[in-house]
Design an enzyme around this catalytic site. Structure first.
Site, PDB file in Angstrom:
ATOM      1  N   ASP A  84       0.921  -3.661   0.760  1.00  0.00           N
ATOM      2  CA  ASP A  84       0.943  -2.212   0.008  1.00  0.00           C
ATOM      3  C   ASP A  84       1.571  -2.202  -1.092  1.00  0.00           C
ATOM      4  OD1 ASP A  84      -0.320   0.502   0.925  1.00  0.00           O
ATOM      5  OD2 ASP A  84       1.954   0.891   0.544  1.00  0.00           O
ATOM      6  N   HIS A  98      -4.533  -1.258   8.336  1.00  0.00           N
ATOM      7  CA  HIS A  98      -4.036  -1.557   7.281  1.00  0.00           C
ATOM      8  C   HIS A  98      -2.607  -2.479   7.312  1.00  0.00           C
ATOM      9  CE1 HIS A  98      -2.183  -0.688   3.281  1.00  0.00           C
ATOM     10  NE2 HIS A  98      -1.260  -0.126   3.751  1.00  0.00           N
TER      11      HIS A  98
END
Length: 295
Positions: free
Chosen positions: A107, A275
């Protein structure tokens, strides 16, 4: 960091900024692991021990996140530009005795990893990016209803105190939304770790730092990426890109195509998870990093 043999926690001051760092392992190549939003170095708690048997692993909290202080020398989005953060990470690793190292990010941390590889090719040996694409490509891909699922990119980047005030009213609700909805395995993060993430995000300075990080991506990082792309600059070291299987929901971009536009020496993997790849598929992530280091 639970489950490690001899983790060492310390505070390292780089250019006036205090960085909270955990290190594991005492031999092998150096590997810098960078976490994402809205997390801390604990995102790597299952991956780092698996690597520490054969590598020297460094897990910091990004500047302004977790227990790390904000960048020194001014409070503006430019202080959180990934170019500056990458330079700070290079200085951190040098302070810890590592002149060359691999950098793997998830991320937000992956954006720093990309920038480190582009700006410091003589120092960074390998680059890994988990579940993200470069900033310039990300903004170009977002349109229509895709913005609904990426609303935080727009909210956090607002050039006023609006996001800080809104989030500060109920940080558990805001940050908990992502921790709860961005996973396929509800127990992947764990109650104690989730509570630790949320506790860190209660700090108004951390909330502000996170917003500045996203403002930097909206108004600075994309320009740096675009300038490199226009100049033909690409990653010259072995690279790894991993992302979640979107299932029946098509992505508004092609990760394969995008990452191949930034490097020729690329390995990709798509994982069946949400994620938070390092927390939902730590064994697969650790194995992919080990494979990367051998290339």
């Amino acid at each position: 960091m639970p489950g490690t043999a001899d983790p060492i926690e310390r505070t390292v001051t780089i250019d006036g900024a205090d960085l909270h760092v955990t290190t594991l392992g005492d031999s092998g190549p150096a590997v810098l692991l960078l976490h994402g939003f809205p997390q801390t170095h604990l995102a790597w708690r299952r991956v780092a021990p698996a690597l520490a048997n054969s590598a020297q692993v460094v897990c910091p909290d990004l500047p302004g996140y977790g227990a790390s202080g904000p960048p020194a020398g001014g409070d503006e989005p430019a202080a959180y530009a990934k170019r500056r953060t990458a330079a700070t990470m290079v200085d951190l690793m040098r302070e810890l005795g590592h002149d060359r190292f691999a950098v793997i990010g998830h991320d937000r941390g992956a954006l720093v990893a990309l920038r480190a590889g582009l700006d410091h090719p003589d120092i960074v040996t390998h680059v890994g990016a988990l579940d993200i694409i470069p900033t310039v490509d990300n903004w170009a891909a977002l349109s229509g209803v895709a913005g609904v699922f990426a609303f935080h990119l727009y909210l956090l980047a607002q050039p006023s105190t609006l996001p800080e005030r809104m989030i500060g009213a109920d940080p558990d609700l805001f940050f908990g939304h992502f921790l709860d909805t961005w996973v396929k395995q509800p127990d992947a993060i764990g109650a104690d770790t989730r509570a630790g993430y949320l506790a860190a995000c209660h700090d108004s300075d951390v909330i502000h730092a996170i917003c500045q990080d996203y403002r930097a991506s909206a108004f600075i990082d994309g320009e740096h990426d675009a300038a490199d792309r226009d100049a033909g600059r690409r990653l010259t070291m072995p690279a790894l890109a991993m992302w979640q299987d979107p299932g029946e929901t098509p992505l508004p971009f092609d990760p394969h195509q995008i990452w191949h536009s930034w490097t020729d020496d690329l390995h990709t993997e798509v994982l069946d998870c949400g994620h938070f790849l390092p927390e939902e598929q730590p064994e697969r992530v650790a194995a992919a990093i080990r494979d990367l280091l051998e290339r």
